[in-house]
Design an enzyme around this catalytic site. Structure first.
Site, PDB file in Angstrom:
ATOM      1  N   HIS A  30       0.846  -1.193   0.000  1.00  0.00           N
ATOM      2  CA  HIS A  30       0.000   0.000   0.000  1.00  0.00           C
ATOM      3  C   HIS A  30       0.886   1.249   0.000  1.00  0.00           C
ATOM      4  O   HIS A  30       1.749   1.419   0.858  1.00  0.00           O
ATOM      5  CB  HIS A  30      -0.877  -0.016   1.254  1.00  0.00           C
ATOM      6  CG  HIS A  30      -1.938   1.034   1.261  1.00  0.00           C
ATOM      7  ND1 HIS A  30      -3.135   0.900   0.589  1.00  0.00           N
ATOM      8  CD2 HIS A  30      -1.994   2.242   1.880  1.00  0.00           C
ATOM      9  CE1 HIS A  30      -3.878   1.973   0.797  1.00  0.00           C
ATOM     10  NE2 HIS A  30      -3.205   2.808   1.565  1.00  0.00           N
ATOM     11  N   MET A  34       0.298  11.680  -0.966  1.00  0.00           N
ATOM     12  CA  MET A  34      -0.345  12.855  -0.369  1.00  0.00           C
ATOM     13  C   MET A  34       0.277  14.123  -0.940  1.00  0.00           C
ATOM     14  O   MET A  34       1.483  14.191  -1.158  1.00  0.00           O
ATOM     15  CB  MET A  34      -0.163  12.848   1.155  1.00  0.00           C
ATOM     16  CG  MET A  34      -0.587  11.563   1.834  1.00  0.00           C
ATOM     17  SD  MET A  34      -0.450  11.701   3.636  1.00  0.00           S
ATOM     18  CE  MET A  34      -0.457   9.963   4.101  1.00  0.00           C
ATOM     19  N   HIS A  63      -2.949   4.669  -2.968  1.00  0.00           N
ATOM     20  CA  HIS A  63      -4.023   5.423  -2.318  1.00  0.00           C
ATOM     21  C   HIS A  63      -3.731   6.897  -2.536  1.00  0.00           C
ATOM     22  O   HIS A  63      -2.818   7.459  -1.922  1.00  0.00           O
ATOM     23  CB  HIS A  63      -4.065   5.070  -0.821  1.00  0.00           C
ATOM     24  CG  HIS A  63      -5.137   5.789  -0.067  1.00  0.00           C
ATOM     25  ND1 HIS A  63      -5.223   5.738   1.309  1.00  0.00           N
ATOM     26  CD2 HIS A  63      -6.164   6.583  -0.474  1.00  0.00           C
ATOM     27  CE1 HIS A  63      -6.258   6.464   1.709  1.00  0.00           C
ATOM     28  NE2 HIS A  63      -6.834   6.986   0.639  1.00  0.00           N
ATOM     29  N   MET A  65      -4.344  10.436  -1.930  1.00  0.00           N
ATOM     30  CA  MET A  65      -4.944  11.445  -1.061  1.00  0.00           C
ATOM     31  C   MET A  65      -4.536  12.810  -1.600  1.00  0.00           C
ATOM     32  O   MET A  65      -3.751  13.543  -1.007  1.00  0.00           O
ATOM     33  CB  MET A  65      -4.491  11.233   0.388  1.00  0.00           C
ATOM     34  CG  MET A  65      -5.132  10.012   1.018  1.00  0.00           C
ATOM     35  SD  MET A  65      -4.535   9.684   2.687  1.00  0.00           S
ATOM     36  CE  MET A  65      -3.243   8.499   2.323  1.00  0.00           C
ATOM     37  N   MET A 134     -11.995   4.554   5.255  1.00  0.00           N
ATOM     38  CA  MET A 134     -10.946   5.075   6.133  1.00  0.00           C
ATOM     39  C   MET A 134     -11.388   4.929   7.591  1.00  0.00           C
ATOM     40  O   MET A 134     -12.480   5.377   7.964  1.00  0.00           O
ATOM     41  CB  MET A 134     -10.657   6.543   5.827  1.00  0.00           C
ATOM     42  CG  MET A 134      -9.980   6.793   4.484  1.00  0.00           C
ATOM     43  SD  MET A 134      -8.354   6.000   4.345  1.00  0.00           S
ATOM     44  CE  MET A 134      -7.444   6.777   5.701  1.00  0.00           C
ATOM     45  N   PHE A 140      -2.076  11.045   8.114  1.00  0.00           N
ATOM     46  CA  PHE A 140      -0.918  10.645   8.911  1.00  0.00           C
ATOM     47  C   PHE A 140      -1.046   9.190   9.354  1.00  0.00           C
ATOM     48  O   PHE A 140      -2.158   8.718   9.631  1.00  0.00           O
ATOM     49  CB  PHE A 140      -0.775  11.537  10.156  1.00  0.00           C
ATOM     50  CG  PHE A 140      -0.419  12.954   9.842  1.00  0.00           C
ATOM     51  CD1 PHE A 140       0.905  13.334   9.688  1.00  0.00           C
ATOM     52  CD2 PHE A 140      -1.405  13.911   9.672  1.00  0.00           C
ATOM     53  CE1 PHE A 140       1.227  14.649   9.380  1.00  0.00           C
ATOM     54  CE2 PHE A 140      -1.096  15.219   9.360  1.00  0.00           C
ATOM     55  CZ  PHE A 140       0.241  15.594   9.217  1.00  0.00           C
ATOM     56  N   ASP A 172      -8.422   1.028   6.224  1.00  0.00           N
ATOM     57  CA  ASP A 172      -7.101   1.646   6.347  1.00  0.00           C
ATOM     58  C   ASP A 172      -7.127   2.625   7.511  1.00  0.00           C
ATOM     59  O   ASP A 172      -7.918   3.568   7.514  1.00  0.00           O
ATOM     60  CB  ASP A 172      -6.772   2.377   5.035  1.00  0.00           C
ATOM     61  CG  ASP A 172      -5.417   3.067   5.061  1.00  0.00           C
ATOM     62  OD1 ASP A 172      -4.669   2.902   6.053  1.00  0.00           O
ATOM     63  OD2 ASP A 172      -5.095   3.769   4.078  1.00  0.00           O
ATOM     64  N   GLY A 194       0.085  -0.498   8.759  1.00  0.00           N
ATOM     65  CA  GLY A 194       1.354   0.217   8.689  1.00  0.00           C
ATOM     66  C   GLY A 194       2.276  -0.149   9.820  1.00  0.00           C
ATOM     67  O   GLY A 194       3.109  -1.050   9.719  1.00  0.00           O
TER      68      GLY A 194
END
Length: 227
Positions: A30, A34, A63, A65, A134, A140, A172, A194
């Site tokens: 993943h 950002m 992903h 963002m 989410m 973060f 996530d 993570g």
């Protein structure tokens, strides 16, 4: 089976190739992109994604963002992404974008922030290969899991079943050994982890243990994960 997608947001950015190899038993890697606009953080862009895709055989789960994913998503497929997730809150034309992602050969996924309900997007579900709920506010890593998202996960799984879709349901944010079972019981089958993976002494073992936990919980809830 449950899919475990370690998040490189929690990895050592100075050793990304090695960190990717440390979790080669994972299903996907993943990658959080950002832009410091859609979310208050800045991570990495297409050149790093391209380098990472060449450094690992694990497919990349992007992903995004970012603002204006309609414009930027295609370049991440060209950079090597196997799945691209855009945010419902940022996309101007989500159906068109999902179709473009699929046409370019990647899996199309849409993400929802914690405060965004799933119900207005029910008719869009057939256009997607995955939906991401989410379970923290995006931006973060290392945030605490939001239990209040569990009913939303259940409602989303019910809508997927209602329409007879084979799409994946990803979660996530704050996914760990202490939260993954609740997510699996609620209906999630793809799990982004993570710090639970990269903070472990043996990341590959952490992936295997999380997968086993999720599959056991899904089976206990009477719902298998068929991928």
């Amino acid at each position: 089976m449950a899919l475990i997608n370690p998040s490189i947001l929690s990895a050592d950015f100075a050793r990304l190739a090695e960190e990717a190899k440390a979790v080669e038993g994972a299903d996907w890697l993943h990658v959080d992109v950002m832009d410091n606009h859609f979310v208050p953080n800045l991570t990495l862009g297409a050149p790093v994604v391209e380098a990472l895709s060449k450094a690992t055989d694990t497919p990349l789960d992007l992903h995004l963002m970012i603002e204006d994913p309609d414009r930027w998503a295609p370049q991440y497929i060209e950079a090597g992404a196997g799945s691209v997730t855009f945010h419902a809150e940022a996309a101007a034309a989500p159906v068109r974008l999902a179709r473009e992602i699929r046409a370019k050969g990647a899996r199309a996924s849409m993400a929802l922030k914690p405060a965004t309900p799933i119900e207005p997007y029910e008719d869009l579900l057939p256009e997607l290969d995955m939906l991401l709920i989410m379970t923290v506010e995006p931006g973060f890593g290392g945030q605490a899991f939001l239990d209040i998202m569990l009913p939303k996960i259940r409602r989303t799984r019910e809508l997927i079943s209602k329409h007879g879709l084979q799409m994946w349901l990803q979660v996530d944010g704050g996914v760990s050994a202490s939260t993954i079972e609740r997510c699996a019981e609620a209906g999630a089958d793809v799990f982004v982890a993570g710090s639970a993976v990269y903070g472990a002494d043996d990341p590959a073992k952490a992936v295997r243990e999380l997968r086993a936990q999720a599959e056991s919980a899904a089976a206990g809830a009477g719902r298998g994960c068929a991928h």
